[in-house]
Design a protein around this motif. Structure first.
Motif, PDB file in Angstrom:
ATOM      1  N   TYR A  93       0.848  -1.191   0.000  1.00 33.08           N
ATOM      2  CA  TYR A  93       0.000   0.000   0.000  1.00 33.08           C
ATOM      3  C   TYR A  93       0.885   1.243   0.000  1.00 33.08           C
ATOM      4  N   TYR A  94       0.351   2.326  -0.548  1.00 32.10           N
ATOM      5  CA  TYR A  94       1.150   3.525  -0.757  1.00 32.10           C
ATOM      6  C   TYR A  94       0.535   4.719  -0.047  1.00 32.10           C
ATOM      7  N   ALA A  95       1.412   5.554   0.525  1.00 34.77           N
ATOM      8  CA  ALA A  95       0.947   6.712   1.288  1.00 34.77           C
ATOM      9  C   ALA A  95       0.239   7.728   0.415  1.00 34.77           C
ATOM     10  N   ASP A  96       0.573   7.759  -0.883  1.00 33.29           N
ATOM     11  CA  ASP A  96      -0.036   8.760  -1.772  1.00 33.29           C
ATOM     12  C   ASP A  96      -1.377   8.302  -2.341  1.00 33.29           C
ATOM     13  N   GLY A  97      -1.858   7.124  -1.902  1.00 28.75           N
ATOM     14  CA  GLY A  97      -3.183   6.680  -2.326  1.00 28.75           C
ATOM     15  C   GLY A  97      -3.202   5.897  -3.623  1.00 28.75           C
ATOM     16  N   ARG A  98      -2.037   5.618  -4.192  1.00 26.08           N
ATOM     17  CA  ARG A  98      -2.007   4.795  -5.396  1.00 26.08           C
ATOM     18  C   ARG A  98      -2.643   3.435  -5.142  1.00 26.08           C
ATOM     19  N   ASN A 137       1.369  -0.871  18.678  1.00 22.29           N
ATOM     20  CA  ASN A 137       2.054   0.294  19.236  1.00 22.29           C
ATOM     21  C   ASN A 137       2.804   1.063  18.149  1.00 22.29           C
ATOM     22  N   GLU A 138       3.556   0.343  17.336  1.00 24.91           N
ATOM     23  CA  GLU A 138       4.362   0.984  16.297  1.00 24.91           C
ATOM     24  C   GLU A 138       3.481   1.629  15.227  1.00 24.91           C
ATOM     25  N   ILE A 139       2.401   0.939  14.864  1.00 27.92           N
ATOM     26  CA  ILE A 139       1.483   1.515  13.860  1.00 27.92           C
ATOM     27  C   ILE A 139       0.841   2.784  14.407  1.00 27.92           C
ATOM     28  N   LYS A 140       0.405   2.742  15.668  1.00 33.53           N
ATOM     29  CA  LYS A 140      -0.224   3.917  16.278  1.00 33.53           C
ATOM     30  C   LYS A 140       0.746   5.097  16.306  1.00 33.53           C
ATOM     31  N   LYS A 141       2.005   4.855  16.667  1.00 26.57           N
ATOM     32  CA  LYS A 141       2.986   5.936  16.702  1.00 26.57           C
ATOM     33  C   LYS A 141       3.198   6.535  15.316  1.00 26.57           C
ATOM     34  N   LEU A 142       3.301   5.676  14.301  1.00 31.14           N
ATOM     35  CA  LEU A 142       3.531   6.172  12.948  1.00 31.14           C
ATOM     36  C   LEU A 142       2.323   6.947  12.436  1.00 31.14           C
ATOM     37  N   LEU A 143       1.114   6.475  12.735  1.00 33.67           N
ATOM     38  CA  LEU A 143      -0.080   7.201  12.318  1.00 33.67           C
ATOM     39  C   LEU A 143      -0.135   8.583  12.963  1.00 33.67           C
ATOM     40  N   ALA A 144       0.257   8.670  14.227  1.00 31.78           N
ATOM     41  CA  ALA A 144       0.281   9.969  14.900  1.00 31.78           C
ATOM     42  C   ALA A 144       1.286  10.905  14.232  1.00 31.78           C
ATOM     43  N   GLU A 145       2.450  10.359  13.844  1.00 30.37           N
ATOM     44  CA  GLU A 145       3.450  11.175  13.147  1.00 30.37           C
ATOM     45  C   GLU A 145       2.913  11.686  11.817  1.00 30.37           C
ATOM     46  N   ARG A 146       2.040  10.888  11.202  1.00 29.44           N
ATOM     47  CA  ARG A 146       1.466  11.276   9.906  1.00 29.44           C
ATOM     48  C   ARG A 146       0.140  12.018  10.061  1.00 29.44           C
ATOM     49  N   ASP A 147      -0.151  12.434  11.275  1.00 30.34           N
ATOM     50  CA  ASP A 147      -1.277  13.325  11.575  1.00 30.34           C
ATOM     51  C   ASP A 147      -2.637  12.659  11.402  1.00 30.34           C
ATOM     52  N   TRP A 148      -2.705  11.340  11.584  1.00 28.20           N
ATOM     53  CA  TRP A 148      -4.022  10.677  11.642  1.00 28.20           C
ATOM     54  C   TRP A 148      -4.474  10.705  13.084  1.00 28.20           C
ATOM     55  N   ARG A 149      -5.671  11.217  13.335  1.00 25.07           N
ATOM     56  CA  ARG A 149      -6.113  11.485  14.700  1.00 25.07           C
ATOM     57  C   ARG A 149      -7.259  10.580  15.158  1.00 25.07           C
ATOM     58  N   ASN A 169       3.475  -0.238   5.936  1.00 21.19           N
ATOM     59  CA  ASN A 169       2.413  -0.690   5.030  1.00 21.19           C
ATOM     60  C   ASN A 169       1.042  -0.562   5.692  1.00 21.19           C
ATOM     61  N   ALA A 170       0.977  -0.894   6.990  1.00 24.09           N
ATOM     62  CA  ALA A 170      -0.277  -0.780   7.725  1.00 24.09           C
ATOM     63  C   ALA A 170      -0.723   0.675   7.818  1.00 24.09           C
ATOM     64  N   ALA A 171       0.228   1.558   8.111  1.00 22.58           N
ATOM     65  CA  ALA A 171      -0.110   2.982   8.173  1.00 22.58           C
ATOM     66  C   ALA A 171      -0.580   3.482   6.811  1.00 22.58           C
ATOM     67  N   ASN A 172       0.076   3.040   5.748  1.00 23.35           N
ATOM     68  CA  ASN A 172      -0.354   3.435   4.403  1.00 23.35           C
ATOM     69  C   ASN A 172      -1.769   2.942   4.115  1.00 23.35           C
ATOM     70  N   TRP A 173      -2.063   1.719   4.567  1.00 23.20           N
ATOM     71  CA  TRP A 173      -3.420   1.180   4.354  1.00 23.20           C
ATOM     72  C   TRP A 173      -4.454   2.051   5.051  1.00 23.20           C
ATOM     73  N   VAL A 174      -4.171   2.445   6.288  1.00 20.67           N
ATOM     74  CA  VAL A 174      -5.116   3.295   7.019  1.00 20.67           C
ATOM     75  C   VAL A 174      -5.302   4.623   6.300  1.00 20.67           C
ATOM     76  N   LEU A 175      -4.213   5.259   5.925  1.00 24.10           N
ATOM     77  CA  LEU A 175      -4.297   6.587   5.313  1.00 24.10           C
ATOM     78  C   LEU A 175      -4.939   6.537   3.932  1.00 24.10           C
ATOM     79  N   THR A 176      -4.805   5.388   3.250  1.00 26.83           N
ATOM     80  CA  THR A 176      -5.408   5.239   1.924  1.00 26.83           C
ATOM     81  C   THR A 176      -6.879   4.880   2.016  1.00 26.83           C
ATOM     82  N   ASN A 177      -7.232   4.004   2.961  1.00 30.57           N
ATOM     83  CA  ASN A 177      -8.589   3.458   3.016  1.00 30.57           C
ATOM     84  C   ASN A 177      -9.453   4.025   4.131  1.00 30.57           C
ATOM     85  N   CYS A 178      -8.838   4.634   5.132  1.00 33.79           N
ATOM     86  CA  CYS A 178      -9.590   5.056   6.319  1.00 33.79           C
ATOM     87  C   CYS A 178      -9.217   6.464   6.762  1.00 33.79           C
ATOM     88  N   ALA A 179      -8.843   7.321   5.829  1.00 31.43           N
ATOM     89  CA  ALA A 179      -8.365   8.654   6.199  1.00 31.43           C
ATOM     90  C   ALA A 179      -9.411   9.428   6.985  1.00 31.43           C
TER      91      ALA A 179
END
Length: 616
Positions: free
Chosen positions: A214-219, A311-323, A262-272
């Protein structure tokens, strides 16, 4: 489509108000004004509350109730929406509906509470939303609307986060839920935001995360190629590394880092836009972890790895401003508390999703009873609550129950006929969870969009999330009065007969009682007169009683008569019965779609046939 309610109670209420009433509409003309804060956002639950009040009052009476903002001079009574801070007003999204100086006040500490307060006022007029389909909507017709001068209704939900199993944002809000399902379109997202409903997405996502990139840019996702990265693959018990479609070698820092990204990208792509996301491992009895020496740490269990990754996914999502809120699940392979790993930041912004699946959706009775399954899950829960205390937990706790789940309940006659959970059992469960500090509740109920024989049970479930101490007898009487109108008492007797017959041990006597209900339903139809919707509801209940009789007959044949061949013949009759009446059940709104018939018509029947020793 709506139902014109014709019960005697509503006919009396439609008469001219007594001196102790505050008149809001008279002879189809407004005698009150809706008043909202001038500062209320143009889109949000306050404005939606105004729109809903105007819409349904117009449907009921034909009156166009005007709207003003706070401070404007108006004639007659005011229906005032007031956002007020803190205690003593209701917490969460509760409301206080009361009369003061001749005005009707709807007050709440949360904007969504004002919307629920608006529905509370509409319920005073006889409106009910028992289901998201037309069969469960009751909007009376009357030209005069009033409320008692001593009206004083304070409602505060026992569970702040209430998740529906079916229905869109408008329908689920009217039914009292604080969340709605995943907003798959911009229009649905706008509807959810207009009501300040949370949205969520969860599921067994891990297999997709190890097989797709999965890609952070939504591809669009691509198939993951692990060529040259064989050390990322999990080792099996034979000491060989091979893809298992579920996990990676998470002790490999590069594999773990890629999986988390990859998990963070999935969230940001599918669950922003989702307010809550929970990611689960594969739906298997155990997590298929790598068996290398580093992954098989003696002081860790599967849940240590599961929480480490979250834990790691949650930290990365916070860094990428998913709230949003990020959840983990207590289920199958991740059901035991971690031995070593602590929650990141005390679990701030996280949610424990507690899913006691093996208990089987109350098929063994309430969570508090002495069955082996209940004892096991209470001990499991106690261990998790102790873990949360050790972590000074600052997140939330959600129940993921299995009421009405035909995958689990299908082998039981009362389960496959949508009668389990029994209402008293469900109430005892929900009280238990409330008293243990859970603040969220979801019911996994495949097939979800089913309101058959009527929406009583699922409506009571929704009401219990507001008030776990609800008077079930009074609530049931209110339901029958509104849902079946002049046929209420007859239909309540029929429903009680069905429940008595299906709750006890299978017997020929119970079977005969079910078969003799036709005269009762004939009487109900006579009382319904020419009301087409009431006739539809009564027909649905009659078909359900006939379905119950067939399911009970199958059990009587097997367990009482010892005739498996006869039981198998009855099972085939059940399949034919649901095929014959399936179109009506879908068109009437008892089943949300033809796919919802698959479980009771095909899978439940086939499982019973297999258990009886027959292939078809």
């Amino acid at each position: 489509m709506t139902c014109v309610l014709t019960s005697a109670a509503l006919l009396l209420a439609a008469s001219a108000p007594a001196a102790s009433q505050i008149e809001l509409v008279s002879a189809g003309k407004p005698k009150a004004t809706i008043v909202v804060r001038a500062q209320a956002p143009p889109e949000g639950p306050e404005r939606t509350a105004v729109q809903e009040l105007q819409h349904f009052i117009r449907m009921i009476s034909g009156a166009e109730v005007p709207v003003a903002t706070t401070g404007e001079v108006v004639e007659g009574a005011r229906i005032a929406l007031r956002l007020v801070p803190g205690a003593p007003h209701p917490r969460h999204d509760g409301y206080w509906l009361h009369v003061q100086d001749g005005d009707v006040l709807i007050e709440g500490t949360h904007p969504r509470g004002l919307l629920f307060g608006a529905y509370g006022l509409l319920r005073q007029f006889g409106c009910r939303w028992y289901a998201p389909t037309d069969i469960g909507v009751i909007i009376p017709r009357r030209e005069t609307l009033s409320v008692p001068a001593d009206l004083d209704e304070r409602r505060e939900p026992d569970f702040a986060r209430r998740y529906p199993a079916a229905g869109g944002p408008a329908e689920t809000a009217r039914m009292g839920y604080s969340y709605t399902g995943r907003a798959r379109t911009p229009e649905l997202l706008a509807e959810a935001r207009a009501r300040d409903l949370g949205t969520w997405r969860w599921g067994h996502i891990w297999p997709a995360l190890v097989t797709n990139q999965y890609y952070a840019d939504g591809r669009k996702a691509t198939k993951m190629d692990l060529s040259g990265r064989e050390q990322w693959l999990p080792m099996n018990k034979d000491g060989k590394r091979a893809a298992n479609g579920q996990t990676l070698c998470f002790s490999n820092p590069d594999a773990l880092r890629w999986f988390v990204d990859n998990a963070a990208n999935w969230v940001l792509t599918n669950c922003a836009n989702e307010d809550y996301v929970s990611m689960w491992s594969a739906d298997t009895g155990a997590v298929a972890l790598c068996q290398c020496d580093r992954c098989r740490r003696a002081d860790w269990n599967a849940t240590d790895w599961y929480v480490t990754l979250h834990n790691e996914i949650k930290k990365l999502l916070a860094e990428r401003d998913w709230r949003g809120r990020f959840g983990w699940i207590v289920y199958h392979g991740s059901r035991d508390r971690p031995r070593q790993v602590q929650l990141h930041d005390h679990g701030e912004g996280m949610d424990l999703l507690y899913a006691p699946r093996r208990r089987g959706g109350t098929r063994e009775g309430p969570f508090t009873n002495d069955s082996a399954a209940s004892r096991e899950y209470r001990a499991l829960l106690a261990a998790w609550l102790e873990y949360l205390r050790e972590n000074d937990y600052r997140g939330t706790k959600t129940v993921f129950e299995y009421y009405y789940d035909l995958v689990l309940l299908g082998p039981l006659a009362a389960g496959r006929t949508f009668l389990i959970p029994w209402h008293d059992v469900m109430q005892e469960d929900i009280r238990f969870y409330r008293d243990k500090g859970f603040d969220g509740f979801y019911d996994c109920s495949p097939p979800a969009a089913v309101w058959w024989p009527d929406p009583l049970s699922k409506w009571l479930y929704a009401e219990l999330l507001w008030d776990a101490d609800l008077d079930l007898e009074s609530a049931g009487a209110d339901f029958f009065a509104h849902y079946y109108g002049p046929a209420a008492q007859v239909m309540q007797r029929a429903r009680e007969t069905v429940e008595v017959c299906m709750r006890g041990e299978p017997s020929q006597e119970s079977l005969e009682m079910l078969r003799h209900l036709d005269a009762t339903f004939d009487e109900a139809l006579r009382l319904a007169g020419g009301d087409a919707m009431l006739q539809t509801r009564i027909k649905a209940a009659r078909l359900h009683a006939q379905y119950c009789a067939l399911c009970l007959e199958s059990e009587v044949a097997q367990k009482v008569m010892g005739d498996k061949a006869r039981a198998a013949d009855v099972e085939r009759s059940i399949r034919d019965f649901l095929r014959e009446h399936g179109d009506f059940l879908v068109r009437s709104g008892c089943f949300g779609g033809p796919g919802n018939l698959d479980l009771p018509r095909d899978r439940c029947v086939q499982r019973r046939l297999s258990a009886l020793g027959f292939r078809k």
